[in-house]
Design a protein around this motif. Structure first.
Motif, PDB file in Angstrom:
ATOM      1  N   TYR A   1       8.250  -0.275 -14.473  1.00  0.00           N
ATOM      2  CA  TYR A   1       9.123   0.474 -13.708  1.00  0.00           C
ATOM      3  C   TYR A   1       8.633   1.414 -12.370  1.00  0.00           C
ATOM      4  O   TYR A   1       9.282   1.061 -11.659  1.00  0.00           O
ATOM      5  N   ALA A   2       9.182   2.576 -12.876  1.00  0.00           N
ATOM      6  CA  ALA A   2       8.863   3.664 -12.225  1.00  0.00           C
ATOM      7  C   ALA A   2       7.936   4.218 -11.737  1.00  0.00           C
ATOM      8  O   ALA A   2       7.715   4.189 -10.728  1.00  0.00           O
ATOM      9  N   THR A   3       6.246   3.123 -12.557  1.00  0.00           N
ATOM     10  CA  THR A   3       5.413   2.914 -11.899  1.00  0.00           C
ATOM     11  C   THR A   3       5.333   2.426 -10.846  1.00  0.00           C
ATOM     12  O   THR A   3       4.467   2.667  -9.807  1.00  0.00           O
ATOM     13  N   LEU A   4       5.511   1.501 -10.776  1.00  0.00           N
ATOM     14  CA  LEU A   4       5.302   0.287  -9.922  1.00  0.00           C
ATOM     15  C   LEU A   4       6.265   1.014  -8.753  1.00  0.00           C
ATOM     16  O   LEU A   4       5.802   1.255  -7.406  1.00  0.00           O
TER      17      LEU A   4
ATOM     18  N   HIS B   1       4.651   2.217  -4.848  1.00  0.00           N
ATOM     19  CA  HIS B   1       4.873   1.814  -3.980  1.00  0.00           C
ATOM     20  C   HIS B   1       5.067   2.779  -3.213  1.00  0.00           C
ATOM     21  O   HIS B   1       4.679   2.443  -1.861  1.00  0.00           O
ATOM     22  N   GLU B   2       6.085   3.568  -2.904  1.00  0.00           N
ATOM     23  CA  GLU B   2       6.356   4.372  -2.318  1.00  0.00           C
ATOM     24  C   GLU B   2       5.005   5.347  -1.606  1.00  0.00           C
ATOM     25  O   GLU B   2       4.969   5.531  -0.613  1.00  0.00           O
ATOM     26  N   LEU B   3       4.455   5.771  -2.517  1.00  0.00           N
ATOM     27  CA  LEU B   3       2.956   6.214  -1.942  1.00  0.00           C
ATOM     28  C   LEU B   3       2.172   5.840  -1.496  1.00  0.00           C
ATOM     29  O   LEU B   3       1.606   5.983  -0.075  1.00  0.00           O
ATOM     30  N   TYR B   4       2.382   4.413  -1.028  1.00  0.00           N
ATOM     31  CA  TYR B   4       0.979   3.734  -0.372  1.00  0.00           C
ATOM     32  C   TYR B   4       2.577   3.422   0.916  1.00  0.00           C
ATOM     33  O   TYR B   4       1.143   3.271   2.204  1.00  0.00           O
TER      34      TYR B   4
END
Length: 194
Positions: A72-75, A79-82
């Motif tokens: 979940y944290a990875t996702l 998402h935020e970085l993109y």
């Protein structure tokens, strides 16, 4: 403590638990940020955005989710970085990212001792030419005359308060009217003066 206990404590506002989780997943944020490039920014900017996303993930993760917190944290981080990268590529912030400071030195030569800055070369904001001053005064007089001829007394009061920097609510309170009536008056004013 296991990860689920730390997450529960972090959601309850325990700063130590939150810090522990942030430190545990900081290498993940760095790894994700290292693979990306931010136009007009540095890798530290991406890391900071990733850490904010990680913090949000800690606050919003629910153990009823099918995935583990790590996935979940990875996702959330990806998402935020993109989103940050997409925002930078939109180029709407180019003027902010490529600005030139008014206080930067004019001469970049190292051998000159000049302390002159860009702001020193700008024209003064006020009018200094007597002809321009007279023309400006005539324009103001024409505008005031047009306002008095075309606008009702209420509209004149509204436009005066609006020009002074008051918002709709402040104008409404000053004149004992509703904000909607002030909005309507401003719409009429714009039509009459255009």
């Amino acid at each position: 403590m296991n990860e689920q206990e730390l997450l529960a404590l972090a959601r309850q506002g325990d700063g130590a638990a939150t810090d522990c989780l942030l430190e545990k997943y900081k290498p993940l944020v760095r790894k994700k940020a290292r693979t990306l490039y931010l136009i007009g920014g540095e890798n530290d900017d991406l890391i900071q955005e990733g850490m904010i996303a990680l913090y949000k993930a800690i606050r919003t993760y629910d153990k009823s989710y099918k995935n583990s917190f790590a996935s979940y944290a990875t996702l959330c981080i990806e998402h935020e970085l993109y989103n940050v990268i997409k925002g930078a590529n939109r180029q709407k912030n180019i003027p902010l990212n490529t600005y030139v400071s008014l206080y930067s030195p004019l001469n970049t030569n190292e051998d000159t001792n000049s302390r002159e800055i860009l702001a020193d070369t700008l024209q003064p904001a006020e009018l200094t030419n007597p002809e321009d001053i007279i023309i400006d005064q005539e324009n103001v007089t024409d505008i005031e005359s047009t306002i008095k001829k075309r606008l009702s007394k209420l509209e004149q009061q509204v436009v005066t308060l609006y020009i002074d920097g008051n918002n709709y609510q402040q104008i409404a309170a000053a004149l004992g009217k509703t904000p909607k009536s002030i909005d309507n008056a401003l719409q009429r004013i714009k039509k009459k003066l255009s």
